[in-house]
Write an enzyme that holds these catalytic residues in place. Structure first.
Site, PDB file in Angstrom:
ATOM      1  N   ASP A 131      39.319  43.055  46.972  1.00  0.00           N
ATOM      2  CA  ASP A 131      38.211  42.259  46.447  1.00  0.00           C
ATOM      3  C   ASP A 131      38.597  41.822  44.907  1.00  0.00           C
ATOM      4  OD1 ASP A 131      35.760  40.770  47.420  1.00  0.00           O
ATOM      5  OD2 ASP A 131      34.863  41.615  45.644  1.00  0.00           O
ATOM      6  N   ASP A 157      43.451  30.678  37.846  1.00  0.00           N
ATOM      7  CA  ASP A 157      44.925  30.933  36.983  1.00  0.00           C
ATOM      8  C   ASP A 157      45.152  29.880  35.888  1.00  0.00           C
ATOM      9  OD1 ASP A 157      45.732  33.525  38.057  1.00  0.00           O
ATOM     10  OD2 ASP A 157      47.181  32.495  39.626  1.00  0.00           O
ATOM     11  N   GLY A 214      43.251  29.974  42.404  1.00  0.00           N
ATOM     12  CA  GLY A 214      42.078  30.091  41.829  1.00  0.00           C
ATOM     13  C   GLY A 214      41.827  29.869  40.469  1.00  0.00           C
TER      14      GLY A 214
HETATM   15  P1  IMP Z   1      37.636  37.495  47.367  1.00  0.00           P
HETATM   16  O1  IMP Z   1      38.633  36.887  48.534  1.00  0.00           O
HETATM   17  O2  IMP Z   1      36.339  37.432  47.735  1.00  0.00           O
HETATM   18  O3  IMP Z   1      38.296  38.694  46.674  1.00  0.00           O
HETATM   19  O4  IMP Z   1      37.581  36.135  46.183  1.00  0.00           O
HETATM   20  C1  IMP Z   1      38.806  36.431  45.025  1.00  0.00           C
HETATM   21  C2  IMP Z   1      38.515  35.214  44.136  1.00  0.00           C
HETATM   22  O5  IMP Z   1      38.753  35.593  42.778  1.00  0.00           O
HETATM   23  C3  IMP Z   1      39.610  34.218  44.595  1.00  0.00           C
HETATM   24  O6  IMP Z   1      39.182  33.172  45.426  1.00  0.00           O
HETATM   25  C4  IMP Z   1      39.825  33.481  43.174  1.00  0.00           C
HETATM   26  O7  IMP Z   1      38.955  32.385  43.021  1.00  0.00           O
HETATM   27  C5  IMP Z   1      39.594  34.623  42.174  1.00  0.00           C
HETATM   28  N1  IMP Z   1      40.588  35.394  41.937  1.00  0.00           N
HETATM   29  C6  IMP Z   1      41.181  36.452  42.352  1.00  0.00           C
HETATM   30  N2  IMP Z   1      42.286  36.720  41.879  1.00  0.00           N
HETATM   31  C7  IMP Z   1      42.677  36.010  41.185  1.00  0.00           C
HETATM   32  C8  IMP Z   1      44.039  35.538  40.621  1.00  0.00           C
HETATM   33  O8  IMP Z   1      44.879  36.349  40.518  1.00  0.00           O
HETATM   34  N3  IMP Z   1      44.003  34.317  40.075  1.00  0.00           N
HETATM   35  C9  IMP Z   1      42.901  33.395  40.120  1.00  0.00           C
HETATM   36  N4  IMP Z   1      41.883  33.812  40.589  1.00  0.00           N
HETATM   37  C10 IMP Z   1      41.704  34.804  41.331  1.00  0.00           C
END
Ligand code: IMP
Length: 190
Positions: A69, A152, A150
């Site tokens: 996460d 980045d 995301g």
């Molecule tokens: P999760 O799937 O609930 O962990 O959500 C993670 C979200 O955080 C992603 O959809 C991105 O919006 C953001 N995120 C996490 N890691 C990165 C990264 O390495 N680069 C850019 N956005 C990230």
């Protein structure tokens, strides 16, 4: 060694598999992830959400499984988007999420932020360990670069002098929150 990874996010999976090939570990996406109903991410912290995902999906894996996460914490927004990073703009996608952060931040000169990643490792429904990685940066005034995923393209990383959207996956992984968490996990797995 082979470990299973539970993520439906192609950006994350690309980074994990690239890192696995460099670090000498086979990282396999959980087969049929799409046909498994996703658990609700009800945790208030990255740790809680990583653990609930790993515990849940490990019941469908033939061996050790990990889930992560992750998200962006912007200091001037009180740590938002945080655990809501993926759905900050109500599920409208990466571009809308980026725009909302830029809009809420406006011209605020305090633009420090960090990416956080927590990986939880589980087997047969039981969480064995968690690993946290972070990387510090600043939010640009506009997006820059078309790489990564995301947030980045608006995350400026001072040591590189550019955004994470402007570097290739291997360079990002060497310094990123996800890279740090994965290397800790690999050290623990031995
Ligand atoms: P999760 O799937 O609930 O962990 O959500 C993670 C979200 O955080 C992603 O959809 C991105 O919006 C953001 N995120 C996490 N890691 C990165 C990264 O390495 N680069 C850019 N956005 C990230």
């Amino acid at each position: 060694m082979k470990v299973w990874c539970a993520t439906g996010n192609p950006g994350k999976l690309r980074e994990f598999r690239l890192a696995g090939s460099v670090l000498g570990i086979e990282i396999e996406p959980l087969p049929d992830l799409k046909s498994i109903e996703a658990p609700e991410e009800t945790g208030a912290t990255f740790e809680e959400n990583a653990c609930l995902k790993a515990a849940y999906y490990s019941r469908f894996a033939p061996g050790i499984l990990f889930a992560d996460d992750s998200g962006l914490e912007v200091d001037a927004l009180g740590g938002e988007p945080g655990v809501l990073s993926a759905r900050y703009a109500g599920g409208a996608g990466d571009d809308a999420n980026n725009e909302l952060v830029l809009e809420r931040l406006g011209d605020n000169p305090h633009r420090t932020a960090r990416f956080v990643c927590v990986i939880a490792v589980a087997e047969a429904g039981v969480v064995k360990a968690t690993f946290r990685g972070t990387v510090e940066g600043e939010i640009l005034h506009e997006i820059r670069g078309g790489g990564g995923f995301g947030y980045d393209p608006m995350f400026y990383y001072p040591p590189f002098g550019c955004s994470f959207g402007e570097v290739d996956g291997e360079r990002k992984f060497a310094v990123s929150h996800r890279g740090e968490a994965l290397r800790k996990m690999l050290g623990w797995l031995g």
